[in-house]
Design a protein around this motif. Structure first.
Motif, PDB file in Angstrom:
ATOM      1  N   LEU A  45       0.831  -1.200   0.000  1.00  0.00           N
ATOM      2  CA  LEU A  45       0.000   0.000   0.000  1.00  0.00           C
ATOM      3  C   LEU A  45       0.870   1.257   0.000  1.00  0.00           C
ATOM      4  O   LEU A  45       1.962   1.258   0.553  1.00  0.00           O
ATOM      5  N   GLY A  46       0.355   2.286  -0.608  1.00  0.00           N
ATOM      6  CA  GLY A  46       1.030   3.583  -0.537  1.00  0.00           C
ATOM      7  C   GLY A  46       2.155   3.718  -1.536  1.00  0.00           C
ATOM      8  O   GLY A  46       2.484   2.780  -2.272  1.00  0.00           O
ATOM      9  N   PRO A  47       2.742   4.892  -1.562  1.00  0.00           N
ATOM     10  CA  PRO A  47       3.687   5.213  -2.637  1.00  0.00           C
ATOM     11  C   PRO A  47       5.096   4.685  -2.419  1.00  0.00           C
ATOM     12  O   PRO A  47       5.923   4.753  -3.336  1.00  0.00           O
ATOM     13  N   GLU A  48       5.411   4.160  -1.236  1.00  0.00           N
ATOM     14  CA  GLU A  48       6.803   3.789  -0.975  1.00  0.00           C
ATOM     15  C   GLU A  48       7.240   2.556  -1.770  1.00  0.00           C
ATOM     16  O   GLU A  48       6.481   1.611  -1.923  1.00  0.00           O
ATOM     17  N   PRO A  49       8.482   2.558  -2.227  1.00  0.00           N
ATOM     18  CA  PRO A  49       9.001   1.368  -2.906  1.00  0.00           C
ATOM     19  C   PRO A  49       9.180   0.247  -1.892  1.00  0.00           C
ATOM     20  O   PRO A  49       9.415   0.510  -0.709  1.00  0.00           O
ATOM     21  N   TRP A  50       9.081  -0.968  -2.330  1.00  0.00           N
ATOM     22  CA  TRP A  50       9.217  -2.101  -1.411  1.00  0.00           C
ATOM     23  C   TRP A  50       9.515  -3.368  -2.216  1.00  0.00           C
ATOM     24  O   TRP A  50       8.726  -3.754  -3.073  1.00  0.00           O
ATOM     25  N   ASN A  51      10.657  -3.925  -1.949  1.00  0.00           N
ATOM     26  CA  ASN A  51      11.019  -5.177  -2.608  1.00  0.00           C
ATOM     27  C   ASN A  51      11.365  -6.173  -1.523  1.00  0.00           C
ATOM     28  O   ASN A  51      12.216  -5.914  -0.679  1.00  0.00           O
ATOM     29  N   GLN A 146      -5.463  -3.790  -6.303  1.00  0.00           N
ATOM     30  CA  GLN A 146      -6.133  -3.269  -5.129  1.00  0.00           C
ATOM     31  C   GLN A 146      -5.893  -4.220  -3.961  1.00  0.00           C
ATOM     32  O   GLN A 146      -5.888  -5.432  -4.154  1.00  0.00           O
ATOM     33  N   VAL A 147      -5.679  -3.663  -2.802  1.00  0.00           N
ATOM     34  CA  VAL A 147      -5.540  -4.490  -1.596  1.00  0.00           C
ATOM     35  C   VAL A 147      -6.220  -3.747  -0.452  1.00  0.00           C
ATOM     36  O   VAL A 147      -6.052  -2.539  -0.308  1.00  0.00           O
ATOM     37  N   GLY A 148      -6.978  -4.470   0.336  1.00  0.00           N
ATOM     38  CA  GLY A 148      -7.679  -3.851   1.457  1.00  0.00           C
ATOM     39  C   GLY A 148      -8.598  -2.747   0.972  1.00  0.00           C
ATOM     40  O   GLY A 148      -8.857  -1.773   1.674  1.00  0.00           O
ATOM     41  N   GLY A 149      -9.081  -2.907  -0.261  1.00  0.00           N
ATOM     42  CA  GLY A 149      -9.993  -1.904  -0.803  1.00  0.00           C
ATOM     43  C   GLY A 149      -9.287  -0.660  -1.323  1.00  0.00           C
ATOM     44  O   GLY A 149      -9.922   0.264  -1.812  1.00  0.00           O
ATOM     45  N   VAL A 150      -7.957  -0.652  -1.224  1.00  0.00           N
ATOM     46  CA  VAL A 150      -7.197   0.532  -1.640  1.00  0.00           C
ATOM     47  C   VAL A 150      -6.559   0.266  -3.009  1.00  0.00           C
ATOM     48  O   VAL A 150      -5.949  -0.784  -3.212  1.00  0.00           O
ATOM     49  N   THR A 151      -6.715   1.197  -3.917  1.00  0.00           N
ATOM     50  CA  THR A 151      -6.096   1.054  -5.235  1.00  0.00           C
ATOM     51  C   THR A 151      -4.601   1.326  -5.108  1.00  0.00           C
ATOM     52  O   THR A 151      -4.193   2.313  -4.505  1.00  0.00           O
ATOM     53  N   LEU A 152      -3.805   0.430  -5.652  1.00  0.00           N
ATOM     54  CA  LEU A 152      -2.364   0.541  -5.466  1.00  0.00           C
ATOM     55  C   LEU A 152      -1.725   1.476  -6.494  1.00  0.00           C
ATOM     56  O   LEU A 152      -1.992   1.382  -7.687  1.00  0.00           O
ATOM     57  N   ASP A 153      -0.896   2.342  -6.003  1.00  0.00           N
ATOM     58  CA  ASP A 153      -0.121   3.198  -6.887  1.00  0.00           C
ATOM     59  C   ASP A 153       1.172   3.534  -6.154  1.00  0.00           C
ATOM     60  O   ASP A 153       1.154   4.287  -5.193  1.00  0.00           O
ATOM     61  N   PRO A 154       2.291   2.990  -6.570  1.00  0.00           N
ATOM     62  CA  PRO A 154       2.452   2.115  -7.720  1.00  0.00           C
ATOM     63  C   PRO A 154       1.883   0.719  -7.474  1.00  0.00           C
ATOM     64  O   PRO A 154       1.703   0.310  -6.347  1.00  0.00           O
ATOM     65  N   VAL A 155       1.643   0.087  -8.608  1.00  0.00           N
ATOM     66  CA  VAL A 155       1.213  -1.297  -8.594  1.00  0.00           C
ATOM     67  C   VAL A 155       2.386  -2.164  -8.126  1.00  0.00           C
ATOM     68  O   VAL A 155       3.545  -1.828  -8.371  1.00  0.00           O
ATOM     69  N   ALA A 156       2.078  -3.229  -7.403  1.00  0.00           N
ATOM     70  CA  ALA A 156       3.135  -4.135  -6.960  1.00  0.00           C
ATOM     71  C   ALA A 156       3.034  -5.447  -7.738  1.00  0.00           C
ATOM     72  O   ALA A 156       1.944  -5.924  -8.014  1.00  0.00           O
ATOM     73  N   VAL A 157       4.192  -5.977  -8.082  1.00  0.00           N
ATOM     74  CA  VAL A 157       4.215  -7.278  -8.742  1.00  0.00           C
ATOM     75  C   VAL A 157       4.396  -8.331  -7.659  1.00  0.00           C
ATOM     76  O   VAL A 157       5.310  -8.231  -6.844  1.00  0.00           O
ATOM     77  N   GLU A 158       3.516  -9.297  -7.623  1.00  0.00           N
ATOM     78  CA  GLU A 158       3.647 -10.378  -6.654  1.00  0.00           C
ATOM     79  C   GLU A 158       3.997 -11.659  -7.395  1.00  0.00           C
ATOM     80  O   GLU A 158       3.315 -12.055  -8.342  1.00  0.00           O
ATOM     81  N   ILE A 159       5.074 -12.290  -6.954  1.00  0.00           N
ATOM     82  CA  ILE A 159       5.471 -13.568  -7.537  1.00  0.00           C
ATOM     83  C   ILE A 159       5.451 -14.593  -6.417  1.00  0.00           C
ATOM     84  O   ILE A 159       6.172 -14.460  -5.433  1.00  0.00           O
ATOM     85  N   THR A 160       4.584 -15.571  -6.527  1.00  0.00           N
ATOM     86  CA  THR A 160       4.472 -16.576  -5.475  1.00  0.00           C
ATOM     87  C   THR A 160       4.830 -17.951  -6.032  1.00  0.00           C
ATOM     88  O   THR A 160       4.064 -18.535  -6.791  1.00  0.00           O
ATOM     89  N   MET A 461      -5.683  -3.465 -16.348  1.00  0.00           N
ATOM     90  CA  MET A 461      -4.809  -3.207 -15.216  1.00  0.00           C
ATOM     91  C   MET A 461      -3.899  -2.024 -15.522  1.00  0.00           C
ATOM     92  O   MET A 461      -3.697  -1.632 -16.664  1.00  0.00           O
ATOM     93  N   ARG A 462      -3.326  -1.483 -14.465  1.00  0.00           N
ATOM     94  CA  ARG A 462      -2.286  -0.465 -14.610  1.00  0.00           C
ATOM     95  C   ARG A 462      -1.012  -1.033 -14.013  1.00  0.00           C
ATOM     96  O   ARG A 462      -1.044  -1.919 -13.172  1.00  0.00           O
ATOM     97  N   TRP A 463       0.093  -0.546 -14.471  1.00  0.00           N
ATOM     98  CA  TRP A 463       1.350  -1.090 -13.957  1.00  0.00           C
ATOM     99  C   TRP A 463       2.469  -0.055 -13.858  1.00  0.00           C
ATOM    100  O   TRP A 463       3.431  -0.229 -13.155  1.00  0.00           O
ATOM    101  N   LEU A 464       2.286   1.086 -14.555  1.00  0.00           N
ATOM    102  CA  LEU A 464       3.367   2.064 -14.587  1.00  0.00           C
ATOM    103  C   LEU A 464       3.488   2.838 -13.284  1.00  0.00           C
ATOM    104  O   LEU A 464       2.502   3.410 -12.822  1.00  0.00           O
TER     105      LEU A 464
END
Lengths: 1002, 1002
Positions: A45-51, A146-160, A461-464
């Motif tokens: 969630l939110g604008p912060e980068p996270w890897n 979207q997660v927890g009802g919140v639209t993600l920006d930036p979008v996160a890529v999830e690889i499971t 979807m959006r991804w940029l």
């Protein structure tokens, strides 16, 4: 020797750590997936980068198989990776990670298969794929939207990653239990016993009441945490609620409505947790954002800003646009192609670009527009532009006023060149504007981005990330990310940027060949280049190739392939280079119900089944994307997967068949149908009573009645079998199968099987379906759950259609209002008369839709339904007949004759039906004539449209004569009323058959 | 750049994977430690080998500090390793792992500090160490002895790294928050916010009632799982119970007794889980055992079985035995040394080995026996062995019978050499057996293992796996594992094996030098070798060195060191080469209570505090094991640790002082004193009433009474402060401190502080202590919780002594029986009269112990207590006086005079006291004389022993004359009774003072 279990984990950790990921740990409370770990759920969630990357031993109680299934367990090890923002090439990085752990894409069949991920418990969704390794799903790859009802920006890529499955592929073992965890210890030695124990706990031991209570407590704790702004603790309790719910669910203790309630509660907490987290991060001023720098790039990158002028071709040239994407879903590809087929010629026309033939092709990774020849530039043209009224533009002396000056300036002409012309009865000023045709490259550079943007998908979807977008630009939306663009006019690159990608002349080859970059020298070379790259661009070509290969393969085992068009279409949209792979499975599975086998092969695996003399063979045909290198590995992999799936089905069926179908019925008490309406067992009891009454209405014979009673008794029992709990789509099918295997009558079994068909074949089946559907409609309406707007959670529209259609198709006369009344009496809650009326009206509404959809004219349908909607079968007959009548050439005269009767009555105030004809008061000959015509023609009230209209036709001459000669509205009131009574006898003929006044031309 | 957080984890995973460990994952439910993860808890049970390593983010709610403490958090990352069986050198492997992550033992002070691990919740214990890195505990290292109530065989080695603390050491940062998790993200960025949130949840938000209920539910689930044989699920619920309990505990909601109840319940489940797991593994036939092979070695290994004959020395030689161990606990070293000092000379005597001086020395890693000279062999000797009776051995003719033949054969002599001798009045056959003295090496090889085996410890452990033991041999038990043995007679290695170790001539050097192997050429070179290795073998030498260095250091900062003997002794037992390290701490911490500062420095850190003019300075002196290389790192590390500890104390004190002490009192309602007796608040209320009554009994003045009331009111309030909850030993001390800071009277504060002293100084303090202790005694006896056998969970023996001692030392007359009666009336449950008597008797029993321990003669004590036990002070006075009397030279005559009176009465049946003296019936002169002596001497009943005996002494001449001349038992009954009445007046003098008949010589 391939890497063992723990080496794979170490290697992936190392791999992702080197790519900047935080290495995180599995969570300290049971989660169904790594997604629920706050390192994903919150940090995306939110604008912060996270890897981040971590192992997550994910717990899914209802996947437990007592350790008997080779690759299905209540606990499996996920390796979870989050990349936020999208690094631009996550698929390629992912494929590199597979290579790092020893999976060579050249030796396997690695596929990105559409998967629209949704997690209602946390209000989350995203688009992406299951990644298949030789038919086995080894990874979920999702762009979180979207997660927890919140639209993600930036979008996160999830690889499971699904680690067990990956290792099964790597080691080519039959079951996860055989995998080496270390050099000396197997996965089974570490895990199998506990797998058995947990399965037993979740399915047999867990205390339902205790878990319900624990859920409540945890929910309150979550709320208390939220009230205190404690985000992670609240999230922890959400997870605990979730796991507790999963236990209840595995115990089969959660009914449909109850489930919705639980989900609603969890979703609400998830939403609040998400919000609270966002607020918190904002209050903290996004520490991780600052750290990484907030450098934003404008649209485009350096390369595109300094653009040299485009050359103008001197002659028509071939054109090519290739939109290179990550794997498109099958349906999205179709929808994109059809939009392009419509849009491109229209666009060329709008642009006045002359062109040769337009060809639109596509594969999962590319949408291609190619045009034989395209004019080098637009023609010049003159447009006449309308301006202000003449008198506002010029004064009496012809001097230009400000309005004219402004208009002239705007259009780049002099005021003296303005012309005055008449239009729409007024005089206006016009400018003749010459427009110079622009060179095609310039035009294309401008319109191609818009063309791509115009392609719409059901879900996009959006991804940029914001850093690669202009301010306030939400970024491109597409079915899946666009990763390259080729735009060539001849050998001229048409330069533009879309979705952060610059167009060029470089395409990419086949996935299994590592998607090599391939330069396209010029537009007309594209076809060759692509063919040489091994890609079958033409979909029909792929289909033909698949059909040919599949058939050839089937012949090899002496069978014939079951090639269903839907599947063929889908499969052809999933690959760029089809190669058939024939595999086999254990013959013992052939004892599973045919529907189960087919459904698993087609739905889950996209395999073509093979049969001989109508019986399935223990073979299947898969289509690989790529050539036949390593084909044996691919086959083995696919065989393993299918074997595991069948083992699963087998497990369910075997477990289920330990008892007869009847024994499952009491279990329905644990399935809530609806809170106010009780359990599924309660519903089943009601159905038992209702079906007895329906049987009478349908005039079933004694044997049918007995079968119906038994079928109704058993009808819902399969809902609590494991097989149906696993694949809900098999409800009824499994009921039938188990009924047969439990020694029930064939008719009983068939009825059970038919209950979910739109139109059951047997009368018993119809009766059962009616009892089911009418009970649902009546009960749920009474409970205030009638559909509203687009919401129809209980599928009541479908239920109503399911009431109407069998009656029509079997042509069974049936009084819906009586049935509703009877069903109403059986409900545990009051069903008011108004509500019953409402239900009838609702069904009538569906009936109307059905009839309209059947192609009958709207007015015909309305005319009939206005008179008879309680009885769908007869209404349908009536509509059918009436439709024939209205199509007759003499229809107008028939209708107008009848209409004269009806209309004259309408003009009179007296109540219809209060008049009677007194023979002695008949005066005129035409009057008498009509009277006698009626007496000789009408012997009883017509019950069908044909009867009605044949009567009317017979009366038409007399009617016309009567109206022509006789003054109906006589001055003498008695005479007048007597004449009106005569007319009324005719008008009344249509009562209960059709309201002809609803017809066109009445 | 040192490794970052995730690199350390990756490195440790790699390190242990390479050493054969299964890499496991953190558990999916909250655990307080990696030990609770079934990969430890279950897998250490039973005979199967198991080596595993994993990260465990361990959750301990009451360690939460809102993210404010630098290295204390409710969640910390453990890295857990289990090695089963013991690989033989786990410490060395562990130290290698530290090197792998960049910790050079040469640059730091790495210490193995005794830690006897115990986990009552899972019935587990083990022996081992905390490993300290520069004073910081970075690892727990334990040889598990028992888990889930099951004794482990083989024993498992548990190594638990505290990752944050290791990284703090590596990166030399002030707080964990500053640690790099990756190159770009800190530990704080990932964890700090949630740390705050969890702390707040655990301390302020968690719903106590809900958690109690959840505990119940989880407990029942665990039981249901056990009933179904589901081991891991049961264990999961045990863990959930445990975490739920931890929440309750952090919320301060668990009273003492309640806690015991919770622990009992969890322990019971743990025990059953352990049992069930063992049964299950047995039923599965120990799959991991089979896999690894069951190859067992007999005692000794190849090297020792083929042993060449030992040389026999020709002259006395020096002897050396060095028992090389892993670090011994300080007390164990002392106990071993004292046993050796006693045992070795005795053994040599038994063996008839002549020897020079015996020297016993030790350090934490070696116990050393050295003998100046030892005879090369035992002397020859003759033993006379007794045989059968002569008449059974030989017939009348002197022919040897079978008994003689058997006896002769057994002793290796001829029958003709047998001798007949008289013994104990009978004739027996004797054999003279000559025993040849054996060479000392042979004798030693035989007895040295037994010598080592004979050393006993309060707690000892086993570590040898079955594969290295003989069958049915439980393996050696010792304080810590023995890892090498040096046994030299001159340069001859005395070969033997003990605990799987073969003796040799190789010792090991200092830990910080990597424990290099050092050859000892011969016994007399040992001292040199050890000295050169930098080891101070002599404990007094180490102590002296420490004292000298510590004093020098203290002088440097102008202060003086507080060197307490206990600490000095302990520290000298913890190191082999002492080097003082002076460090400082933030002066702000000096505002903490002195006791807190000292207690943290001494108890937790083994530092010597420094003071000046009685005030602590912000310095401490630590003793490092090793030289001064890297001493600055060591200092910084120690400063960090102490800072963190003080920060913790500061946190508590600061938090606590937000409110006055009084404000904590209501919180006592949440602490259960005992279920039947209510909360601590209830107890406090009772004490308030009781102390008012005690005040009267003690005749306190008005001011004292007021102070007592206030002190009693506040006395228990500190129990619910955070500081006391953290360090229970500070109860009272903190109460006093907080009382002062809350503005209470000094006298009130002092009384609060004194209540836990064995003997409070002030009278108010005494009264408070009495009220507390008497209330406990009376209440808990009434609740049926009187001590039984060795069990005294509530410390009632100590409480009784605590009643008696202050009364004696302050010499306060006090009627215990009255006090008990008053306390009884205040209890919420009935205290029966019999129980009150029982309590009095119990206290009297303690009084007796106290008086005996004070050195008074048993008979003296008994004599007094038989007459007065209700009043300890006067009893003590009486004992004191009586003791003086019985030591008088004329005591016998005094006692016998008095005794004559008593004895003659005993021979008469009539009830004592029913007689009276009638003057007119007095006949004889001596009779009259005695009568008058009594009348002139005794004016009132003696109240002290002195009074009594002075009276008796005065009467003695008259008494003796009376008995010598007068026939007491006269024939005339009236005269006889009159004379007896006279005697009785004397005998009765002792009533209520002492029962002199209990005295020796009576």
């Amino acid at each position: 020797m391939p890497l063992n279990f723990q080496q794979v984990i170490l290697t992936l950790q190392q791999f992702w750590a080197e790519r900047g990921c935080v290495l995180w740990q599995p969570y300290y409370t049971q989660v169904g997936a790594g997604t629920m770990n706050p390192a994903t759920f919150l940090r995306v969630l939110g604008p912060e980068p996270w890897n981040v990357a971590y192992v997550e031993p994910s717990i899914r109680p209802d996947d437990g198989r007592y350790g008997e299934n080779p690759n299905r367990f209540q606990q499996h090890y996920q390796f979870q990776v989050i990349l936020k923002p999208d690094p631009g090439n996550p698929q390629e990085i992912y494929l590199d990670s597979l290579k790092a752990i020893g999976i060579d894409p050249r030796q396997h069949d690695i596929r990105f298969v559409e998967d629209n991920w949704e997690q209602p418990a946390i209000s989350a969704w995203g688009l992406g794929w299951e990644v298949w390794l030789d038919g086995q799903e080894i990874t979920q790859f999702t762009y979180f939207q979207q997660v927890g009802g919140v639209t993600l920006d930036p979008v996160a890529v999830e690889i499971t990653y699904g680690l067990e499955r990956i290792l099964i592929g790597l080691h080519n073992v039959k079951a996860a239990w055989e995998l080496p965890w270390t050099e000396t210890i197997t996965y089974g030695e570490v895990r199998r016993q506990e797998e058995f124990e947990h399965s037993k706990y979740y399915y047999e031991v867990g205390d339902v009441q205790a878990m319900r209570e624990v859920f409540e407590r945890f929910e309150r704790e979550a709320e208390a945490c939220l009230a205190n702004g404690l985000v992670v603790p609240a999230h922890d309790y959400l997870l605990k609620c979730n796991h507790t719910f999963n236990i209840l669910d595995a115990r089969g203790a959660v009914g449909v409505t109850e489930r919705q309630g639980y989900f609603r509660r969890m979703r609400e907490i998830a939403r609040r947790v998400g919000e609270a987290y966002l607020e918190q991060r904002k209050a903290l001023e996004y520490p991780l954002l600052k750290e990484q720098g907030t450098e934003k790039k404008g649209i485009g990158n350096g390369a595109s800003t300094a653009r040299s002028p485009l050359p103008t071709p001197s002659a028509p040239l071939p054109f090519l646009l290739e939109i290179g994407t990550e794997e498109l879903p099958a349906a999205d590809m179709d929808t994109a192609l059809s939009q392009l087929r419509e849009r491109v010629p229209a666009l060329l026309k709008e642009l006045s670009l002359e062109h040769g033939s337009v060809n639109i092709e596509g594969t999962p990774r590319r949408l291609v527009v190619s045009i034989d020849t395209l004019s080098p530039r637009q023609p010049d043209r003159e447009d006449l532009v309308k301006g202000p009224p003449a008198d506002k533009a010029f004064d009496k002396d012809g001097i230009a006023l400000p309005a004219a000056m402004g208009f002239a300036k705007k259009n780049g002409v002099k005021t003296t060149d303005l012309q005055v012309r008449e239009q729409d009865g007024g005089k206006y000023v016009f400018a003749v504007v010459s427009q110079k045709g622009r060179p095609t490259p310039d035009v294309l550079a401008e319109v191609l981005p818009k063309l791509i943007e115009s392609i719409k998908f059901e879900k996009s979807m959006r991804w940029l990330p914001a850093s690669r977008r202009a301010e306030n630009d939400p970024g491109a939306a597409f079915s899946r990310p666009i990763r390259w663009l080729v735009a060539l006019l001849g050998d001229i690159v048409i330069p533009f940027e879309y979705a952060g990608v610059l167009s060029g002349n470089t395409t990419r080859g086949l996935r299994p060949y590592d998607s090599p970059e391939i330069m396209i020298p010029s537009a007309n070379k594209y076809e060759n280049v692509i063919r040489e790259a091994g890609i079958l661009l033409n979909k029909e070509g792929r289909k033909a190739s698949i059909v040919e290969q599949v058939n050839q393969s089937a012949v090899l085992v002496g069978g014939e392939a079951l090639i269903e068009e839907g599947l063929l279409n889908e499969v052809s949209n999933l690959i760029e280079m089809p190669t058939a792979v024939m595999g086999g499975f254990d013959r013992e599975y052939l004892s599973l119900p045919r529907e189960v086998l087919i459904s698993v092969m087609k739905k889950h695996q996209r395999y073509f089944p093979v049969q001989k003399n109508g019986k399935l063979l223990s073979h299947f045909i898969a289509i690989r994307n790529g050539d036949d290198i390593g084909i044996d590995l691919v086959r083995q992999g696919n065989e393993h997967v299918l074997g595991a799936r069948f083992a699963d089905a087998n497990f369910f069926v075997r477990e289920d068949l330990r008892q007869p179908l009847e024994a499952y019925r009491p279990g329905l008490s644990k399935l809530i149908f609806q809170t106010k309406l009780g359990s599924m067992l309660d519903k089943s009891e009601r159905m038992l009573k209702l079906s007895a009454q329906i049987a009478k209405m349908l005039e079933l014979d004694e044997v049918q009645l007995l079968n119906l009673q038994r079928a109704t008794y058993l009808s819902k029992a399969d809902l609590v079998t494991q097989m149906v709990m696993e694949m809900t789509s098999l409800q009824g099918i499994i009921g039938r199968e188990y009924a047969l295997r439990s020694g029930e009558q064939k008719e009983v079994a068939e009825a059970i099987g038919e209950q979910f068909l739109p139109v059951p074949t047997s009368k018993v089946g119809v009766a059962l379906a009616l009892a089911d559907r009418i009970d649902s409609l009546v009960g749920l309406f009474a409970a205030g759950l009638a559909p509203t707007g687009t919401k129809d959670p209980f599928g009541l529209r479908r239920a109503a259609i399911g009431v109407v259609q069998p009656l029509i198709e079997h042509n069974i006369s049936f009084d819906l209002s009586e049935a509703i009344q009877k069903a109403a009496k059986l409900q545990p809650i009051e069903v008011k008369v108004e509500v019953q009326a409402q239900i009838l009206e609702f069904i009538a509404g569906r009936l109307k839709v059905v009839l309209n959809d059947a192609g009958y004219k709207h007015d015909v349908v309305e005319a009939v339904l206005a008179a008879q909607s309680k009885n769908p079968a007869s209404a349908a007959q009536a509509v059918k007949q009436l439709q024939v009548w209205v199509e007759r050439e003499d229809w107008n005269s028939i209708l107008s004759g009848f209409a004269r009767c009806v209309r004259i009555l309408r003009s009179q105030s007296k109540d219809p039906g209060s008049r009677t004809v007194t023979e002695s008061q008949i005066i005129e000959a035409e009057e008498k004539n009509l009277y006698e015509a009626i007496r000789s023609t009408v012997h009883r009230a017509p019950s069908t449209v044909d009867e009605l209209l044949n009567t009317v036709v017979a009366l038409i001459p007399s009617i016309n004569a009567f109206f022509d000669k006789v003054l109906v509205i006589a001055e003498d009131e008695t005479i007048k009323q007597n004449r009106l009574a005569l007319v009324e006898e005719i008008a009344n003929l249509s009562t209960g058959v059709a309201d002809l006044s609803k017809l066109e031309g009445f």
